[in-house]
Write a protein that holds these residues in place. Structure first.
Motif, PDB file in Angstrom:
ATOM      1  N   MET A 214      -5.783  -1.182   1.216  1.00  0.00           N
ATOM      2  CA  MET A 214      -6.002   0.003   2.024  1.00  0.00           C
ATOM      3  C   MET A 214      -4.698   0.514   2.622  1.00  0.00           C
ATOM      4  N   VAL A 215      -3.779  -0.390   2.974  1.00  0.00           N
ATOM      5  CA  VAL A 215      -2.458   0.022   3.459  1.00  0.00           C
ATOM      6  C   VAL A 215      -1.715   0.772   2.361  1.00  0.00           C
ATOM      7  N   ALA A 216      -1.796   0.258   1.136  1.00  0.00           N
ATOM      8  CA  ALA A 216      -1.136   0.930   0.009  1.00  0.00           C
ATOM      9  C   ALA A 216      -1.718   2.319  -0.209  1.00  0.00           C
TER      10      ALA A 216
ATOM     11  N   TYR B 260      -8.861   4.357   8.335  1.00  0.00           N
ATOM     12  CA  TYR B 260      -9.274   3.731   7.083  1.00  0.00           C
ATOM     13  C   TYR B 260     -10.170   2.519   7.325  1.00  0.00           C
ATOM     14  N   GLY B 261     -10.596   2.372   8.560  1.00  0.00           N
ATOM     15  CA  GLY B 261     -11.551   1.311   8.868  1.00  0.00           C
ATOM     16  C   GLY B 261     -10.943  -0.059   9.045  1.00  0.00           C
ATOM     17  N   ILE B 262      -9.618  -0.161   9.183  1.00  0.00           N
ATOM     18  CA  ILE B 262      -8.997  -1.467   9.419  1.00  0.00           C
ATOM     19  C   ILE B 262      -8.159  -1.388  10.699  1.00  0.00           C
ATOM     20  N   ARG B 263      -8.137  -2.470  11.450  1.00  0.00           N
ATOM     21  CA  ARG B 263      -7.441  -2.511  12.734  1.00  0.00           C
ATOM     22  C   ARG B 263      -6.524  -3.731  12.817  1.00  0.00           C
ATOM     23  N   PRO B 264      -5.541  -3.786  11.947  1.00  0.00           N
ATOM     24  CA  PRO B 264      -4.642  -4.955  11.991  1.00  0.00           C
ATOM     25  C   PRO B 264      -3.605  -4.814  13.084  1.00  0.00           C
ATOM     26  N   ASP B 265      -2.973  -5.926  13.436  1.00  0.00           N
ATOM     27  CA  ASP B 265      -1.785  -5.887  14.274  1.00  0.00           C
ATOM     28  C   ASP B 265      -0.652  -5.425  13.372  1.00  0.00           C
ATOM     29  N   VAL B 266      -0.233  -4.180  13.541  1.00  0.00           N
ATOM     30  CA  VAL B 266       0.721  -3.579  12.595  1.00  0.00           C
ATOM     31  C   VAL B 266       2.102  -4.202  12.700  1.00  0.00           C
ATOM     32  N   ARG B 267       2.313  -5.113  13.679  1.00  0.00           N
ATOM     33  CA  ARG B 267       3.596  -5.817  13.783  1.00  0.00           C
ATOM     34  C   ARG B 267       3.632  -7.034  12.867  1.00  0.00           C
ATOM     35  N   ARG B 268       2.466  -7.472  12.390  1.00  0.00           N
ATOM     36  CA  ARG B 268       2.402  -8.660  11.541  1.00  0.00           C
ATOM     37  C   ARG B 268       2.889  -8.350  10.123  1.00  0.00           C
ATOM     38  N   PRO B 269       3.370  -9.366   9.405  1.00  0.00           N
ATOM     39  CA  PRO B 269       3.753  -9.146   7.999  1.00  0.00           C
ATOM     40  C   PRO B 269       2.546  -8.682   7.175  1.00  0.00           C
ATOM     41  N   LEU B 270       2.790  -7.780   6.260  1.00  0.00           N
ATOM     42  CA  LEU B 270       1.711  -7.285   5.409  1.00  0.00           C
ATOM     43  C   LEU B 270       1.029  -8.425   4.665  1.00  0.00           C
ATOM     44  N   GLY B 271       1.824  -9.407   4.225  1.00  0.00           N
ATOM     45  CA  GLY B 271       1.282 -10.523   3.454  1.00  0.00           C
ATOM     46  C   GLY B 271       0.303 -11.377   4.209  1.00  0.00           C
TER      47      GLY B 271
END
Length: 508
Positions: free
Chosen positions: A152-154, A132-143
């Motif tokens: 995009m996560v939703a 989806y074109g995003i590369r977050p640290d998936v361990r971090r809080p969504l907020g």
């Protein structure tokens, strides 16, 4: 045009709240593999229809059918488990949880002992979101992510949950252009897979880019449904606003006969290049003493946000507001009030009137510092102010001690006007001042606005009622997608030309 074998439909949907018919026997059908636009102005019934389809509200009459079977969803979770996912403008996930947990909430991968396999969940979450074109640290809080990334996560969660119907409520409001493109690619993929989308947006360009059909609601009623490609933009706008184009042209409505002396006077207020990410894009306008300037545009065009930015209630990324040549700090309501700017908000119940306080207390609420010495309020001064404005505005109440929440909508609006007039403002920003009040009270408020302008007050009038804008304004600034789409004055202030500006069409 009827939809054959609809995947989701409402038939004769009736939903009544105390004093309001939110849905008046509406029928709606979503075809399999189609993107269906649901449009209408504020109060049209869009949100109510979505909540009926997803189990938030129960119908008073009519029925909801999903895949040909009558459904009586009692909760959004039940609708979600059936395959109907909703992505709201305000992301309704769990901001304190990690990105990965939000993506797989309720569907976490598990190991041999039935325990959550966190390593696998994080790996799969990263892989999915990269798509989806995003590369977050998936361990971090969504907020901790930006609103666009949260959106995009939703969306990814809805798709991964194998939803057959995805409802998107203003999904691009927090997205960057590249994220919007990614969203549209995802919608195209959903469509190719035979899944269906209900798309709610005020951005006409988006609707015509991705939607197959459109349903237009107005005041809780169905006014049009059919292929979007067969509906011109100007016609779509006229359906949403309830004004027939031929009728507008034949009526030849002319503006209220203005105050010529205001045209040559220097501006008392100047707003230049007002910019707020995803909300305002370089909005500029000026108000002169004794002038009523209309601010038009569809819901979500930036009308209320412009007023709030001028009044200090919406901090700006850039831009400047000045009153009589003096800069007003951005994001400071107090500084704006001291400069002479007062805002009558659109939602008088949530942002204006204090229903549990008396009429007297509501009127003097903002003026108390002026009516006191050494911290002691002069009751005599308060009484004089209250008596003056209750008489001048013809506020109908049992007395100044009556609770404001017990008054009619029109009289509540007058109480709010009295509150700000007691501050001796130079500029009055009126956001939908006649919405929700009866015809007689509406005429009284409109006459009062004209009187205030005649006394030299600069007025910005925001209204969804085109006739009100045309008859009550000397100039009209039209907004579209947070930017100025045009400015009309003199004989050009007509309903037809306002709608053309909203649609992005010239007179040619």
């Amino acid at each position: 045009m009827p939809v054959s074998d609809p995947v989701l439909e409402a038939v004769g949907a009736l939903k009544v709240f105390p004093g309001v018919t939110a849905l008046d026997h509406i029928s709606f059908a979503l075809g399999q593999g189609e993107v269906h636009a649901l449009v209408g102005e504020n109060g049209a019934g869009k949100s109510t229809l979505i909540k009926v389809l997803t189990g938030v509200y129960r119908l008073d009459a009519g029925e909801v059918r999903y895949r040909g079977e009558r459904m009586d969803f009692t909760s959004p979770l039940q609708a979600q488990r059936a395959g109907i996912a909703t992505i709201y403008q305000e992301v309704n996930l769990v901001p304190q949880m990690s990105v990965a947990r939000n993506l797989f909430l309720g569907r976490e991968p598990r190991g041999r002992l039935g325990l959550i396999d966190f390593a696998e969940m994080r790996r799969r979450a990263s892989e999915i979101l990269h798509g989806y074109g995003i590369r977050p640290d998936v361990r971090r809080p969504l907020g901790s992510l930006g609103l666009g990334s949260q959106q995009m996560v939703a969306l990814a969660r809805a798709v991964q949950a194998d939803a057959q119907v995805v409802i998107m409520d203003e999904p691009t409001s927090s997205l960057e252009p590249r994220e919007v493109d990614r969203l549209f690619h995802t919608i195209a993929d959903l469509k190719a897979q035979g899944r269906s989308v209900i798309y709610v947006s005020h951005r006409l360009e988006e609707l015509y880019r991705i939607c197959d059909h459109v349903t237009v609601l107005r005041d809780g009623r169905l006014v049009h449904t059919g292929p979007l490609a067969e509906l011109e933009r100007l016609r779509l706008i006229s359906l949403m606003l309830g004004r027939d184009l031929q009728q507008v042209a034949s009526e030849g409505l002319t503006r209220f006969g203005g105050r010529d002396h205001a045209r040559d006077a220097p501006a008392v207020l100047s707003a230049t290049g007002l910019d707020r990410e995803h909300v305002l894009n370089g909005v500029s306008l000026a108000l002169r003493p004794g002038e009523i300037v209309g601010l038009g545009g569809l819901l979500g065009s930036g009308r209320s946000e412009t007023a709030k930015a001028i009044a200090g209630a919406l901090p700006l990324d850039s831009g400047q507001v000045t009153v009589e040549g003096r800069a007003v700090p951005s994001g400071s309501v107090g500084a704006a009030i001291r400069a002479g700017i007062n805002l009558l908000p659109e939602d008088r119940k949530a942002e204006g009137i204090v229903p549990t306080l008396s009429v007297r207390e509501n009127i003097v609420l903002a003026a108390l510092p002026r009516l006191s010495r050494a911290g002691i309020v002069s009751e005599a001064a308060v009484d004089r102010v209250v008596e003056t404005f209750m008489s001048r505005l013809r506020i109908k109440a049992a007395g100044p001690g009556q609770r404001a929440g017990e008054l009619s909508g029109g009289n509540q609006q007058k109480v709010l006007l009295a509150r700000w007039l007691a501050m001796n403002p130079k500029v009055l920003l009126l956001d939908e001042p006649t919405r929700g009040i009866d015809v007689g009270a509406k005429a009284e408020v409109q006459a009062l606005i004209d009187d205030l302008a005649a006394e030299g007050l600069a007025v910005l009038l925001i209204s969804s009622d085109l006739e009100e804008l045309v008859e009550g304004s000397e100039r009209v600034v039209v907004l579209r997608d947070g930017a100025v789409a045009g400015e009309l004055s003199g004989d050009d202030v007509t309903e037809e030309k306002i709608m053309a500006a909203i649609a992005g069409k010239s007179d040619d």
